[in-house]
Design a protein around this motif. Sequence first.
Motif, PDB file in Angstrom:
ATOM      1  N   VAL A  48       0.829  -1.200   0.000  1.00 47.61           N
ATOM      2  CA  VAL A  48       0.000   0.000   0.000  1.00 47.61           C
ATOM      3  C   VAL A  48       0.871   1.260   0.000  1.00 47.61           C
ATOM      4  CG1 VAL A  48      -1.742   1.327   1.251  1.00 47.61           C
ATOM      5  CG2 VAL A  48      -1.899  -1.177   1.169  1.00 47.61           C
ATOM      6  N   ALA A  49       1.735   1.394   1.002  1.00 47.52           N
ATOM      7  CA  ALA A  49       2.549   2.606   1.118  1.00 47.52           C
ATOM      8  C   ALA A  49       3.739   2.328   2.020  1.00 47.52           C
ATOM      9  CB  ALA A  49       1.724   3.766   1.671  1.00 47.52           C
ATOM     10  N   THR A  50       4.794   3.125   1.834  1.00 46.52           N
ATOM     11  CA  THR A  50       6.002   3.001   2.646  1.00 46.52           C
ATOM     12  C   THR A  50       6.580   4.367   2.937  1.00 46.52           C
ATOM     13  OG1 THR A  50       8.239   2.030   2.745  1.00 46.52           O
ATOM     14  CG2 THR A  50       7.432   2.664   0.578  1.00 46.52           C
ATOM     15  N   ILE A  51       7.318   4.471   4.034  1.00 46.77           N
ATOM     16  CA  ILE A  51       7.919   5.741   4.439  1.00 46.77           C
ATOM     17  C   ILE A  51       9.311   5.470   4.982  1.00 46.77           C
ATOM     18  CG2 ILE A  51       6.876   5.640   6.754  1.00 46.77           C
ATOM     19  CD1 ILE A  51       6.486   8.721   6.519  1.00 46.77           C
ATOM     20  N   SER A  52      10.237   6.353   4.683  1.00 47.98           N
ATOM     21  CA  SER A  52      11.618   6.179   5.104  1.00 47.98           C
ATOM     22  C   SER A  52      11.777   6.473   6.592  1.00 47.98           C
ATOM     23  CB  SER A  52      12.531   7.101   4.298  1.00 47.98           C
ATOM     24  OG  SER A  52      12.195   8.457   4.547  1.00 47.98           O
ATOM     25  N   GLY A  53      12.955   6.173   7.108  1.00 47.49           N
ATOM     26  CA  GLY A  53      13.209   6.345   8.536  1.00 47.49           C
ATOM     27  C   GLY A  53      12.980   7.764   9.027  1.00 47.49           C
ATOM     28  N   SER A  54      13.402   8.741   8.249  1.00 47.16           N
ATOM     29  CA  SER A  54      13.242  10.138   8.649  1.00 47.16           C
ATOM     30  C   SER A  54      11.843  10.659   8.382  1.00 47.16           C
ATOM     31  CB  SER A  54      14.239  11.011   7.891  1.00 47.16           C
ATOM     32  OG  SER A  54      13.895  11.059   6.519  1.00 47.16           O
ATOM     33  N   GLY A  55      11.118   9.967   7.514  1.00 48.52           N
ATOM     34  CA  GLY A  55       9.805  10.446   7.095  1.00 48.52           C
ATOM     35  C   GLY A  55       9.855  11.348   5.874  1.00 48.52           C
ATOM     36  N   ALA A  56      11.053  11.621   5.368  1.00 53.29           N
ATOM     37  CA  ALA A  56      11.192  12.558   4.261  1.00 53.29           C
ATOM     38  C   ALA A  56      10.738  11.966   2.926  1.00 53.29           C
ATOM     39  CB  ALA A  56      12.645  13.014   4.144  1.00 53.29           C
ATOM     40  N   THR A  58       8.360   9.065   0.837  1.00 49.15           N
ATOM     41  CA  THR A  58       7.241   8.130   0.857  1.00 49.15           C
ATOM     42  C   THR A  58       7.011   7.599  -0.551  1.00 49.15           C
ATOM     43  OG1 THR A  58       5.569   9.841   0.465  1.00 49.15           O
ATOM     44  CG2 THR A  58       6.123   9.360   2.754  1.00 49.15           C
ATOM     45  N   TYR A  59       6.340   6.492  -0.607  1.00 46.86           N
ATOM     46  CA  TYR A  59       5.982   5.897  -1.894  1.00 46.86           C
ATOM     47  C   TYR A  59       4.699   5.104  -1.696  1.00 46.86           C
ATOM     48  CZ  TYR A  59       6.195   2.948  -6.047  1.00 46.86           C
ATOM     49  OH  TYR A  59       5.896   2.297  -7.224  1.00 46.86           O
ATOM     50  N   SER A  60       3.763   5.250  -2.648  1.00 41.00           N
ATOM     51  CA  SER A  60       2.469   4.581  -2.517  1.00 41.00           C
ATOM     52  C   SER A  60       2.135   3.803  -3.777  1.00 41.00           C
ATOM     53  CB  SER A  60       1.378   5.617  -2.265  1.00 41.00           C
ATOM     54  OG  SER A  60       1.615   6.344  -1.086  1.00 41.00           O
ATOM     55  N   ALA A  61       1.301   2.808  -3.608  1.00 43.30           N
ATOM     56  CA  ALA A  61       0.805   2.056  -4.754  1.00 43.30           C
ATOM     57  C   ALA A  61      -0.100   2.950  -5.604  1.00 43.30           C
ATOM     58  CB  ALA A  61       0.027   0.836  -4.267  1.00 43.30           C
ATOM     59  N   ASP A  62      -0.120   2.692  -6.892  1.00 38.33           N
ATOM     60  CA  ASP A  62      -0.939   3.498  -7.791  1.00 38.33           C
ATOM     61  C   ASP A  62      -2.413   3.459  -7.399  1.00 38.33           C
ATOM     62  OD1 ASP A  62       0.945   2.734 -10.838  1.00 38.33           O
ATOM     63  OD2 ASP A  62       1.271   4.218  -9.257  1.00 38.33           O
ATOM     64  N   ARG A  67      -5.320   9.294  -2.514  1.00 38.89           N
ATOM     65  CA  ARG A  67      -6.366   8.988  -1.535  1.00 38.89           C
ATOM     66  C   ARG A  67      -5.789   8.634  -0.162  1.00 38.89           C
ATOM     67  NH1 ARG A  67      -9.580   4.744  -2.107  1.00 38.89           N
ATOM     68  NH2 ARG A  67      -8.043   3.454  -3.229  1.00 38.89           N
ATOM     69  N   PHE A  68      -4.674   7.916  -0.133  1.00 40.57           N
ATOM     70  CA  PHE A  68      -4.061   7.475   1.123  1.00 40.57           C
ATOM     71  C   PHE A  68      -2.766   8.252   1.360  1.00 40.57           C
ATOM     72  CE2 PHE A  68      -5.766   2.802   1.244  1.00 40.57           C
ATOM     73  CZ  PHE A  68      -7.060   3.275   1.047  1.00 40.57           C
ATOM     74  N   THR A  69      -2.489   8.568   2.620  1.00 46.01           N
ATOM     75  CA  THR A  69      -1.264   9.268   2.990  1.00 46.01           C
ATOM     76  C   THR A  69      -0.604   8.557   4.158  1.00 46.01           C
ATOM     77  OG1 THR A  69      -2.214  11.384   2.296  1.00 46.01           O
ATOM     78  CG2 THR A  69      -0.263  11.455   3.706  1.00 46.01           C
ATOM     79  N   ILE A  70       0.656   8.199   3.983  1.00 42.84           N
ATOM     80  CA  ILE A  70       1.421   7.590   5.072  1.00 42.84           C
ATOM     81  C   ILE A  70       2.249   8.668   5.759  1.00 42.84           C
ATOM     82  CG2 ILE A  70       3.361   6.950   3.560  1.00 42.84           C
ATOM     83  CD1 ILE A  70       3.672   4.393   5.292  1.00 42.84           C
ATOM     84  N   SER A  71       2.348   8.585   7.066  1.00 41.51           N
ATOM     85  CA  SER A  71       3.167   9.514   7.835  1.00 41.51           C
ATOM     86  C   SER A  71       3.678   8.801   9.078  1.00 41.51           C
ATOM     87  CB  SER A  71       2.367  10.768   8.213  1.00 41.51           C
ATOM     88  OG  SER A  71       1.278  10.419   9.055  1.00 41.51           O
ATOM     89  N   ARG A  72       4.622   9.417   9.747  1.00 39.09           N
ATOM     90  CA  ARG A  72       5.164   8.828  10.966  1.00 39.09           C
ATOM     91  C   ARG A  72       5.505   9.915  11.955  1.00 39.09           C
ATOM     92  NH1 ARG A  72      10.164   5.352   9.314  1.00 39.09           N
ATOM     93  NH2 ARG A  72      10.499   5.187  11.585  1.00 39.09           N
ATOM     94  N   ASP A  73       5.453   9.571  13.225  1.00 33.23           N
ATOM     95  CA  ASP A  73       5.856  10.462  14.305  1.00 33.23           C
ATOM     96  C   ASP A  73       6.943   9.728  15.075  1.00 33.23           C
ATOM     97  OD1 ASP A  73       6.173  11.952  16.615  1.00 33.23           O
ATOM     98  OD2 ASP A  73       4.048  12.453  16.754  1.00 33.23           O
ATOM     99  N   HIS A 103      15.610   3.305   3.957  1.00 35.50           N
ATOM    100  CA  HIS A 103      14.969   3.817   2.746  1.00 35.50           C
ATOM    101  C   HIS A 103      13.605   3.197   2.520  1.00 35.50           C
ATOM    102  CE1 HIS A 103      18.794   5.668   1.863  1.00 35.50           C
ATOM    103  NE2 HIS A 103      19.383   4.500   2.063  1.00 35.50           N
ATOM    104  N   VAL A 104      12.779   3.863   1.700  1.00 38.54           N
ATOM    105  CA  VAL A 104      11.479   3.324   1.353  1.00 38.54           C
ATOM    106  C   VAL A 104      11.658   2.022   0.579  1.00 38.54           C
ATOM    107  CG1 VAL A 104      10.324   5.558   1.317  1.00 38.54           C
ATOM    108  CG2 VAL A 104      11.399   4.690  -0.764  1.00 38.54           C
ATOM    109  N   ILE A 105      10.752   1.096   0.828  1.00 34.41           N
ATOM    110  CA  ILE A 105      10.821  -0.176   0.130  1.00 34.41           C
ATOM    111  C   ILE A 105       9.423  -0.772   0.042  1.00 34.41           C
ATOM    112  CG2 ILE A 105      11.397  -1.422   2.253  1.00 34.41           C
ATOM    113  CD1 ILE A 105      13.275  -3.127   0.355  1.00 34.41           C
ATOM    114  N   ALA A 106       9.077  -1.245  -1.156  1.00 35.47           N
ATOM    115  CA  ALA A 106       7.740  -1.751  -1.408  1.00 35.47           C
ATOM    116  C   ALA A 106       7.659  -3.277  -1.402  1.00 35.47           C
ATOM    117  CB  ALA A 106       7.225  -1.229  -2.746  1.00 35.47           C
TER     118      ALA A 106
END
Length: 124
Positions: A48-56, A58-62, A67-73, A103-106
């Motif tokens: 669905v989606a991935t985010i890097s360690g820093s959060g800087a 992101t990558y999402s499935a088409d 519609r979807f947003t990944i984030s991290r705190d 790094h981001v990885i799907a």
Amino acid sequence: QVQLVESGGGLVQAGGSLRLSCAVSGRAFSSYALGWFRQAPGKEREFVATISGSGANTYSADSVKGRFTISRDNAKNTVYLQMDSLKPEDTAVYYCAAARTYHVIAYAGAYDYWGQGTQVTVSS
């Protein structure tokens, strides 16, 4: 040992929104890439989606872009998946996962730790 616990799933009407959360225990949270995957009945698990360690980064499935947003705190050791404009085809069990890479990885096989999943059901 890293443990992941998802929450926030439920039943929603098409066009509605949900926000999934995944609390991650363990050390060095910011060194892990995090991802969300889903599995519908009778289908294989899909990215669905991935985010890097820093959060800087992101990558999402088409199928979910726009519609979807990944984030991290990183202060709360939590990753989120904001899901808007939900469709019946989004119905699935949603899993969060952590990978020992910055790094981001799907690719699901690259993830080392998985949560137990949370059910999302979108009615038409």
